[in-house]
Design a protein around this motif. Structure first.
Motif, PDB file in Angstrom:
ATOM      1  N   GLY A  21      13.079  -1.054  -2.453  1.00  0.00           N
ATOM      2  CA  GLY A  21      11.453  -1.709  -2.471  1.00  0.00           C
ATOM      3  C   GLY A  21      10.969  -1.703  -3.500  1.00  0.00           C
ATOM      4  O   GLY A  21      11.118  -0.936  -4.219  1.00  0.00           O
ATOM      5  N   LEU A  22      10.016  -2.660  -3.775  1.00  0.00           N
ATOM      6  CA  LEU A  22       9.047  -2.841  -4.865  1.00  0.00           C
ATOM      7  C   LEU A  22       7.896  -3.128  -4.319  1.00  0.00           C
ATOM      8  O   LEU A  22       7.451  -3.959  -3.475  1.00  0.00           O
ATOM      9  N   ALA A  23       6.558  -2.304  -5.019  1.00  0.00           N
ATOM     10  CA  ALA A  23       5.404  -2.903  -4.809  1.00  0.00           C
ATOM     11  C   ALA A  23       4.657  -2.927  -6.082  1.00  0.00           C
ATOM     12  O   ALA A  23       4.713  -2.143  -6.772  1.00  0.00           O
ATOM     13  N   HIS A  24       4.007  -4.161  -6.079  1.00  0.00           N
ATOM     14  CA  HIS A  24       3.301  -4.496  -7.223  1.00  0.00           C
ATOM     15  C   HIS A  24       1.715  -3.894  -7.100  1.00  0.00           C
ATOM     16  O   HIS A  24       1.160  -4.367  -6.051  1.00  0.00           O
ATOM     17  N   ILE A  25       1.153  -3.418  -7.940  1.00  0.00           N
ATOM     18  CA  ILE A  25       0.013  -2.668  -7.887  1.00  0.00           C
ATOM     19  C   ILE A  25      -1.020  -3.294  -8.388  1.00  0.00           C
ATOM     20  O   ILE A  25      -1.415  -3.438  -9.580  1.00  0.00           O
ATOM     21  N   THR A  26      -1.903  -4.103  -7.500  1.00  0.00           N
ATOM     22  CA  THR A  26      -2.861  -4.738  -7.840  1.00  0.00           C
ATOM     23  C   THR A  26      -4.036  -4.510  -7.027  1.00  0.00           C
ATOM     24  O   THR A  26      -4.617  -3.405  -7.069  1.00  0.00           O
ATOM     25  N   GLY A  27      -5.070  -5.504  -6.418  1.00  0.00           N
ATOM     26  CA  GLY A  27      -6.259  -5.033  -5.844  1.00  0.00           C
ATOM     27  C   GLY A  27      -5.854  -4.246  -4.771  1.00  0.00           C
ATOM     28  O   GLY A  27      -5.060  -4.499  -3.795  1.00  0.00           O
ATOM     29  N   GLY A  28      -6.558  -3.014  -4.449  1.00  0.00           N
ATOM     30  CA  GLY A  28      -6.368  -2.156  -3.412  1.00  0.00           C
ATOM     31  C   GLY A  28      -5.665  -0.811  -4.048  1.00  0.00           C
ATOM     32  O   GLY A  28      -5.357   0.280  -3.284  1.00  0.00           O
ATOM     33  N   GLY A  29      -4.941  -0.907  -5.156  1.00  0.00           N
ATOM     34  CA  GLY A  29      -4.386   0.098  -5.997  1.00  0.00           C
ATOM     35  C   GLY A  29      -3.158   0.559  -5.312  1.00  0.00           C
ATOM     36  O   GLY A  29      -2.677  -0.091  -4.373  1.00  0.00           O
ATOM     37  N   LEU A  30      -2.708   1.826  -5.635  1.00  0.00           N
ATOM     38  CA  LEU A  30      -1.534   2.688  -5.170  1.00  0.00           C
ATOM     39  C   LEU A  30      -1.509   2.739  -3.596  1.00  0.00           C
ATOM     40  O   LEU A  30      -0.610   2.443  -2.856  1.00  0.00           O
ATOM     41  N   LEU A  31      -2.958   3.125  -2.967  1.00  0.00           N
ATOM     42  CA  LEU A  31      -3.079   3.501  -1.757  1.00  0.00           C
ATOM     43  C   LEU A  31      -2.876   2.384  -0.893  1.00  0.00           C
ATOM     44  O   LEU A  31      -2.353   2.534   0.124  1.00  0.00           O
ATOM     45  N   GLU A  32      -3.275   1.106  -1.205  1.00  0.00           N
ATOM     46  CA  GLU A  32      -3.160   0.034  -0.178  1.00  0.00           C
ATOM     47  C   GLU A  32      -1.962  -0.858  -0.303  1.00  0.00           C
ATOM     48  O   GLU A  32      -1.479  -1.679   0.501  1.00  0.00           O
ATOM     49  N   ASN A  33      -1.263  -0.803  -1.900  1.00  0.00           N
ATOM     50  CA  ASN A  33      -0.179  -1.813  -1.978  1.00  0.00           C
ATOM     51  C   ASN A  33       1.082  -1.235  -1.514  1.00  0.00           C
ATOM     52  O   ASN A  33       2.000  -2.055  -0.948  1.00  0.00           O
ATOM     53  N   ILE A  34       1.383   0.205  -1.672  1.00  0.00           N
ATOM     54  CA  ILE A  34       2.667   0.617  -1.266  1.00  0.00           C
ATOM     55  C   ILE A  34       2.833   0.583   0.388  1.00  0.00           C
ATOM     56  O   ILE A  34       4.132   0.116   0.481  1.00  0.00           O
ATOM     57  N   THR A  78      -0.204   8.244   1.403  1.00  0.00           N
ATOM     58  CA  THR A  78      -1.211   9.371   0.878  1.00  0.00           C
ATOM     59  C   THR A  78      -1.141   9.514  -0.703  1.00  0.00           C
ATOM     60  O   THR A  78       0.131   9.601  -1.189  1.00  0.00           O
ATOM     61  N   VAL A  79      -2.105   9.361  -1.355  1.00  0.00           N
ATOM     62  CA  VAL A  79      -2.201   9.989  -2.818  1.00  0.00           C
ATOM     63  C   VAL A  79      -3.017  11.358  -2.815  1.00  0.00           C
ATOM     64  O   VAL A  79      -4.032  11.415  -2.456  1.00  0.00           O
ATOM     65  N   ALA A  80      -2.353  12.117  -3.692  1.00  0.00           N
ATOM     66  CA  ALA A  80      -2.780  13.498  -3.624  1.00  0.00           C
ATOM     67  C   ALA A  80      -3.080  14.004  -5.039  1.00  0.00           C
ATOM     68  O   ALA A  80      -1.997  13.961  -5.901  1.00  0.00           O
ATOM     69  N   GLY A  81      -3.940  14.851  -5.222  1.00  0.00           N
ATOM     70  CA  GLY A  81      -3.887  15.414  -6.611  1.00  0.00           C
ATOM     71  C   GLY A  81      -4.539  17.112  -6.649  1.00  0.00           C
ATOM     72  O   GLY A  81      -5.188  17.258  -5.619  1.00  0.00           O
ATOM     73  N   SER A  82      -4.285  17.714  -7.538  1.00  0.00           N
ATOM     74  CA  SER A  82      -4.696  19.055  -7.772  1.00  0.00           C
ATOM     75  C   SER A  82      -6.171  19.088  -8.274  1.00  0.00           C
ATOM     76  O   SER A  82      -6.788  18.046  -8.655  1.00  0.00           O
ATOM     77  N   VAL A  83      -6.725  20.315  -8.043  1.00  0.00           N
ATOM     78  CA  VAL A  83      -8.278  20.425  -8.848  1.00  0.00           C
ATOM     79  C   VAL A  83      -7.777  19.905 -10.394  1.00  0.00           C
ATOM     80  O   VAL A  83      -6.873  20.149 -10.964  1.00  0.00           O
ATOM     81  N   GLU A  84      -8.751  18.931 -11.053  1.00  0.00           N
ATOM     82  CA  GLU A  84      -8.935  18.594 -12.365  1.00  0.00           C
ATOM     83  C   GLU A  84      -7.935  17.383 -12.521  1.00  0.00           C
ATOM     84  O   GLU A  84      -8.248  16.585 -13.192  1.00  0.00           O
ATOM     85  N   THR A  85      -7.111  16.937 -11.828  1.00  0.00           N
ATOM     86  CA  THR A  85      -6.247  15.824 -11.729  1.00  0.00           C
ATOM     87  C   THR A  85      -7.075  14.829 -11.200  1.00  0.00           C
ATOM     88  O   THR A  85      -7.886  14.846 -10.285  1.00  0.00           O
ATOM     89  N   TRP A  86      -7.164  13.660 -12.111  1.00  0.00           N
ATOM     90  CA  TRP A  86      -8.312  12.550 -12.075  1.00  0.00           C
ATOM     91  C   TRP A  86      -9.804  13.163 -11.980  1.00  0.00           C
ATOM     92  O   TRP A  86     -10.735  12.679 -10.985  1.00  0.00           O
ATOM     93  N   SER A  87      -9.949  14.217 -12.611  1.00  0.00           N
ATOM     94  CA  SER A  87     -11.136  14.744 -12.897  1.00  0.00           C
ATOM     95  C   SER A  87     -11.877  15.433 -11.672  1.00  0.00           C
ATOM     96  O   SER A  87     -13.056  15.502 -11.465  1.00  0.00           O
ATOM     97  N   ALA A  88     -10.920  15.865 -10.663  1.00  0.00           N
ATOM     98  CA  ALA A  88     -11.290  16.114  -9.276  1.00  0.00           C
ATOM     99  C   ALA A  88     -11.974  17.792  -9.561  1.00  0.00           C
ATOM    100  O   ALA A  88     -11.263  18.552 -10.254  1.00  0.00           O
ATOM    101  N   GLU A 139     -11.487   6.905  -4.598  1.00  0.00           N
ATOM    102  CA  GLU A 139     -11.955   5.492  -5.000  1.00  0.00           C
ATOM    103  C   GLU A 139     -11.090   4.836  -6.140  1.00  0.00           C
ATOM    104  O   GLU A 139     -10.881   3.765  -6.116  1.00  0.00           O
ATOM    105  N   MET A 140     -10.746   5.645  -6.860  1.00  0.00           N
ATOM    106  CA  MET A 140      -9.826   5.581  -8.029  1.00  0.00           C
ATOM    107  C   MET A 140      -8.654   4.826  -7.448  1.00  0.00           C
ATOM    108  O   MET A 140      -7.886   3.636  -8.017  1.00  0.00           O
ATOM    109  N   ALA A 141      -7.965   5.539  -6.686  1.00  0.00           N
ATOM    110  CA  ALA A 141      -6.387   5.357  -5.973  1.00  0.00           C
ATOM    111  C   ALA A 141      -6.530   3.902  -5.242  1.00  0.00           C
ATOM    112  O   ALA A 141      -5.502   3.563  -5.002  1.00  0.00           O
ATOM    113  N   ARG A 142      -7.901   3.426  -4.730  1.00  0.00           N
ATOM    114  CA  ARG A 142      -7.878   2.284  -4.191  1.00  0.00           C
ATOM    115  C   ARG A 142      -8.418   1.027  -5.129  1.00  0.00           C
ATOM    116  O   ARG A 142      -8.577  -0.049  -4.327  1.00  0.00           O
TER     117      ARG A 142
END
Length: 364
Positions: free
Chosen positions: A247-260, A344-354, A296-299
């Motif tokens: 499978g392939l997903a083109h990451i456009t509007g909606g980001g990783l979160l909504e396109n995958i 689901t997109v997830a990250g640790s503390v400091e990833t993407w400035s979290a 918000e970045m993820a979408r």
């Protein structure tokens, strides 16, 4: 009594001569995109394509159309027209490849209030460059001059692309299963989505677009923002023909979160690990300038990943190596797990400035 002044089309704001001059100028550009199945001579009422000559035996046709969004406004405001045609082709061609289809031919629509020959030619030259990168032929288009429809200097673009895939090679997501790996192919920047937010930030934060970027002294900020969308067709086609991609997903509007989730079958949930790759400095800059939350970045933005390939776990290494060999930057960004269809997109503390560990989920 004098005769009323005779009206002409030119007087109403439409220049037939400018249109004809443009057609002459772009004919060699179109010819440069020739490929098997299309000889790319312009001028007829319709463009022709020969599927047999392109080497297909039992093909399905796949079509896509798109625009460039408000990235065009930046191009117009800053006389930066030399990449938007690549964006136009990329938006369409990348949407075809995700279904396993090889882009075959392209048509463009260019509309403005008044034809400014130099600008139109630069835009169409970049459309031809995009077509060469995607391996499709520019077989026609429409250049419309419509006084009163567009503000001075403004133009709009639309692109239409048709591809083909052998019936037994169609990618429809049905081969994706829990345990599959996701490979992320690096983007070249913002690509062509999220520019309404970029332009709002540029205005509110008074960015100096013609100066070196804060995050990269070697690059003018405008150039970093306008970098054309990467076209992934040529690196992916051989792997698709070998059936090595599920499978392939083109990451456009909606980001990783909504396109995958768009490509997942029922019972499959994509888990993306944001710690698995370094956030590009341009994305970090946008996030900091807008104080944007990681969710918000993820979408909103592609966050450094322009295309996601889903592959069998035991094939991941070989596919990643083949893509790297073809010039892609590849990251292992997560896996498919059993669960409700979604991502689901997830990250640790400091990833993407979290400020704390975070996760964002979208159900498709």
């Amino acid at each position: 009594m004098t005769d009323p002044k005779p009206y002409t089309y030119a007087q109403a704001g439409v220049s037939i001569d400018a249109g004809n001059a443009l057609v002459k100028a772009i004919a060699p550009l179109a010819r440069s995109t020739r490929r098997p199945g299309a000889d790319a001579d312009l001028g007829g009422f319709g463009g022709l394509f020969d599927l047999k000559a392109a080497g297909f035996s039992d093909p399905l046709l796949v079509a896509a159309n798109d625009g460039v969004g408000t990235k065009l406004k930046l191009a117009i405001e800053h006389d930066a027209h030399d990449g938007v045609g690549i964006d136009l082709v990329a938006m369409c061609a990348n949407d075809l490849i995700v279904q396993g289809a090889e882009p075959l031919f392209f048509l463009d629509y260019y509309a403005s209030g008044k034809l400014v020959a130099g600008v139109a030619e630069r835009v169409i030259a970049s459309i031809a460059e995009g077509c060469r990168q995607a391996g499709c032929a520019l077989i026609g288009g429409e250049t419309a001059e419509m006084p009163g429809m567009y503000a001075d200097g403004d133009y709009d673009l639309a692109g239409f692309c048709v591809g083909a895939v052998e019936r037994d090679r169609l990618l429809d997501g049905s081969r994706i299963a829990p345990g599959d790996m996701m490979l992320g192919l690096a983007s070249t920047g913002v690509h062509s989505n999220g520019f309404s937010l970029v332009r709002r930030l540029a205005a509110d934060k008074s960015w100096k677009l013609n100066r070196p970027a804060l995050f990269d002294q070697e690059t003018i900020l405008l150039d970093a923002l306008m970098a054309p969308t990467r076209i992934y067709v040529k690196s992916l086609l051989p792997l698709l023909r070998d059936g090595r991609i599920n499978g392939l997903a083109h990451i456009t509007g909606g980001g990783l979160l909504e396109n995958i989730p768009r490509i997942l079958p029922a019972g499959c949930h994509a888990r993306v690990d944001a710690d698995a790759w370094t956030q590009p400095r341009l994305m970090a800059f946008l996030q900091a300038q807008g104080n944007i939350e990681p969710e918000e970045m993820a979408r909103t933005f592609n966050c450094g990943i322009g295309m996601v390939a889903v592959v069998k776990e035991d094939a991941a290494e070989a596919v990643a190596a083949a893509l790297a060999e073809a010039g892609e930057t590849v990251h292992r960004i997560g896996s498919i797990q059993p669960g409700e269809r979604g991502c689901t997109v997830a990250g640790s503390v400091e990833t993407w400035s979290a400020r704390a560990a975070w996760s964002a989920t979208h159900h498709g």
